[in-house]
Motif scaffolding. Structure first.
Motif, PDB file in Angstrom:
ATOM      1  N   ARG A 137       0.838  -1.205   0.000  1.00  0.00           N
ATOM      2  CA  ARG A 137       0.000   0.000   0.000  1.00  0.00           C
ATOM      3  C   ARG A 137       0.874   1.258   0.000  1.00  0.00           C
ATOM      4  O   ARG A 137       0.611   2.216  -0.727  1.00  0.00           O
ATOM      5  CB  ARG A 137      -0.921  -0.002   1.214  1.00  0.00           C
ATOM      6  CG  ARG A 137      -1.886   1.182   1.222  1.00  0.00           C
ATOM      7  CD  ARG A 137      -2.828   1.145   2.412  1.00  0.00           C
ATOM      8  NE  ARG A 137      -3.685  -0.026   2.361  1.00  0.00           N
ATOM      9  CZ  ARG A 137      -3.851  -0.881   3.379  1.00  0.00           C
ATOM     10  NH1 ARG A 137      -3.230  -0.696   4.523  1.00  0.00           N
ATOM     11  NH2 ARG A 137      -4.643  -1.908   3.262  1.00  0.00           N
ATOM     12  N   GLN A 138       1.939   1.258   0.784  1.00  0.00           N
ATOM     13  CA  GLN A 138       2.816   2.422   0.871  1.00  0.00           C
ATOM     14  C   GLN A 138       3.648   2.626  -0.393  1.00  0.00           C
ATOM     15  O   GLN A 138       4.140   3.719  -0.635  1.00  0.00           O
ATOM     16  CB  GLN A 138       3.723   2.301   2.093  1.00  0.00           C
ATOM     17  CG  GLN A 138       2.982   2.456   3.392  1.00  0.00           C
ATOM     18  CD  GLN A 138       3.847   2.198   4.612  1.00  0.00           C
ATOM     19  OE1 GLN A 138       4.964   1.689   4.511  1.00  0.00           O
ATOM     20  NE2 GLN A 138       3.340   2.523   5.786  1.00  0.00           N
ATOM     21  N   SER A 139       3.776   1.585  -1.209  1.00  0.00           N
ATOM     22  CA  SER A 139       4.551   1.717  -2.440  1.00  0.00           C
ATOM     23  C   SER A 139       3.818   2.553  -3.486  1.00  0.00           C
ATOM     24  O   SER A 139       4.420   3.056  -4.416  1.00  0.00           O
ATOM     25  CB  SER A 139       4.851   0.338  -3.035  1.00  0.00           C
ATOM     26  OG  SER A 139       3.696  -0.213  -3.651  1.00  0.00           O
ATOM     27  N   VAL A 140       2.523   2.710  -3.338  1.00  0.00           N
ATOM     28  CA  VAL A 140       1.639   3.474  -4.220  1.00  0.00           C
ATOM     29  C   VAL A 140       1.593   2.881  -5.634  1.00  0.00           C
ATOM     30  O   VAL A 140       1.257   3.563  -6.591  1.00  0.00           O
ATOM     31  CB  VAL A 140       2.011   4.976  -4.242  1.00  0.00           C
ATOM     32  CG1 VAL A 140       0.927   5.804  -4.898  1.00  0.00           C
ATOM     33  CG2 VAL A 140       2.255   5.506  -2.841  1.00  0.00           C
ATOM     34  N   TYR A 141       1.950   1.603  -5.789  1.00  0.00           N
ATOM     35  CA  TYR A 141       1.781   0.933  -7.072  1.00  0.00           C
ATOM     36  C   TYR A 141       0.457   0.193  -7.045  1.00  0.00           C
ATOM     37  O   TYR A 141       0.002  -0.266  -6.008  1.00  0.00           O
ATOM     38  CB  TYR A 141       2.918  -0.057  -7.336  1.00  0.00           C
ATOM     39  CG  TYR A 141       4.245   0.617  -7.566  1.00  0.00           C
ATOM     40  CD1 TYR A 141       4.491   1.308  -8.744  1.00  0.00           C
ATOM     41  CD2 TYR A 141       5.247   0.570  -6.606  1.00  0.00           C
ATOM     42  CE1 TYR A 141       5.704   1.945  -8.959  1.00  0.00           C
ATOM     43  CE2 TYR A 141       6.462   1.189  -6.815  1.00  0.00           C
ATOM     44  CZ  TYR A 141       6.680   1.869  -7.985  1.00  0.00           C
ATOM     45  OH  TYR A 141       7.880   2.493  -8.202  1.00  0.00           O
ATOM     46  N   GLY A 142      -0.152   0.080  -8.192  1.00  0.00           N
ATOM     47  CA  GLY A 142      -1.438  -0.594  -8.305  1.00  0.00           C
ATOM     48  C   GLY A 142      -2.255   0.062  -9.402  1.00  0.00           C
ATOM     49  O   GLY A 142      -1.711   0.714 -10.298  1.00  0.00           O
ATOM     50  N   MET A 181       6.208  -4.340  -7.298  1.00  0.00           N
ATOM     51  CA  MET A 181       5.391  -5.046  -6.308  1.00  0.00           C
ATOM     52  C   MET A 181       5.913  -6.470  -6.085  1.00  0.00           C
ATOM     53  O   MET A 181       5.944  -6.951  -4.946  1.00  0.00           O
ATOM     54  CB  MET A 181       3.935  -5.065  -6.750  1.00  0.00           C
ATOM     55  CG  MET A 181       3.298  -3.685  -6.754  1.00  0.00           C
ATOM     56  SD  MET A 181       1.696  -3.660  -7.551  1.00  0.00           S
ATOM     57  CE  MET A 181       0.696  -4.384  -6.272  1.00  0.00           C
ATOM     58  N   LEU A 182       6.334  -7.123  -7.151  1.00  0.00           N
ATOM     59  CA  LEU A 182       6.926  -8.463  -7.018  1.00  0.00           C
ATOM     60  C   LEU A 182       8.223  -8.406  -6.225  1.00  0.00           C
ATOM     61  O   LEU A 182       8.507  -9.290  -5.412  1.00  0.00           O
ATOM     62  CB  LEU A 182       7.174  -9.080  -8.393  1.00  0.00           C
ATOM     63  CG  LEU A 182       5.934  -9.548  -9.147  1.00  0.00           C
ATOM     64  CD1 LEU A 182       6.289  -9.893 -10.581  1.00  0.00           C
ATOM     65  CD2 LEU A 182       5.288 -10.724  -8.444  1.00  0.00           C
TER      66      LEU A 182
END
Length: 89
Positions: free
Chosen positions: A34-39, A69-70
């Motif tokens: 969630r904190q990575s802001v990827y999606g 993400m991976l």
């Protein structure tokens, strides 16, 4: 006397408490993702991963985001001795 528990086999399939234990064990990974802001964005909602029982689905609008993400999942797995099954991917 050896270790009675086989950590590598994951949570017990079909066990009543298995989804609960999985959720506790994997909660910090969800926070990192969630904190990575990827999606992907659905309206104003960021959706990066979907979890059900002991399955994780990663969602990304780009190859770069999915790879990042991976990488996060891989690093988390090394840190907490979690093995992700690439044959299910």
């Amino acid at each position: 006397m050896g270790n009675r528990f086989n950590i590598a086999c994951g949570v017990r399939q079909g066990g009543v408490l298995s989804p609960y234990f999985f959720s506790i064990y994997i909660d910090d990974l969800i926070t990192e993702l969630r904190q990575s802001v990827y999606g992907i964005y659905i309206g104003s909602l960021l959706a990066g991963c979907i979890l059900y029982a002991d399955d994780i689905v990663l969602l990304s609008g780009s190859f770069h985001g999915l790879q990042r993400m991976l990488d996060i999942c891989s690093q988390y797995g090394v840190q907490f001795d979690i093995q992700f099954n690439p044959l299910k991917s």
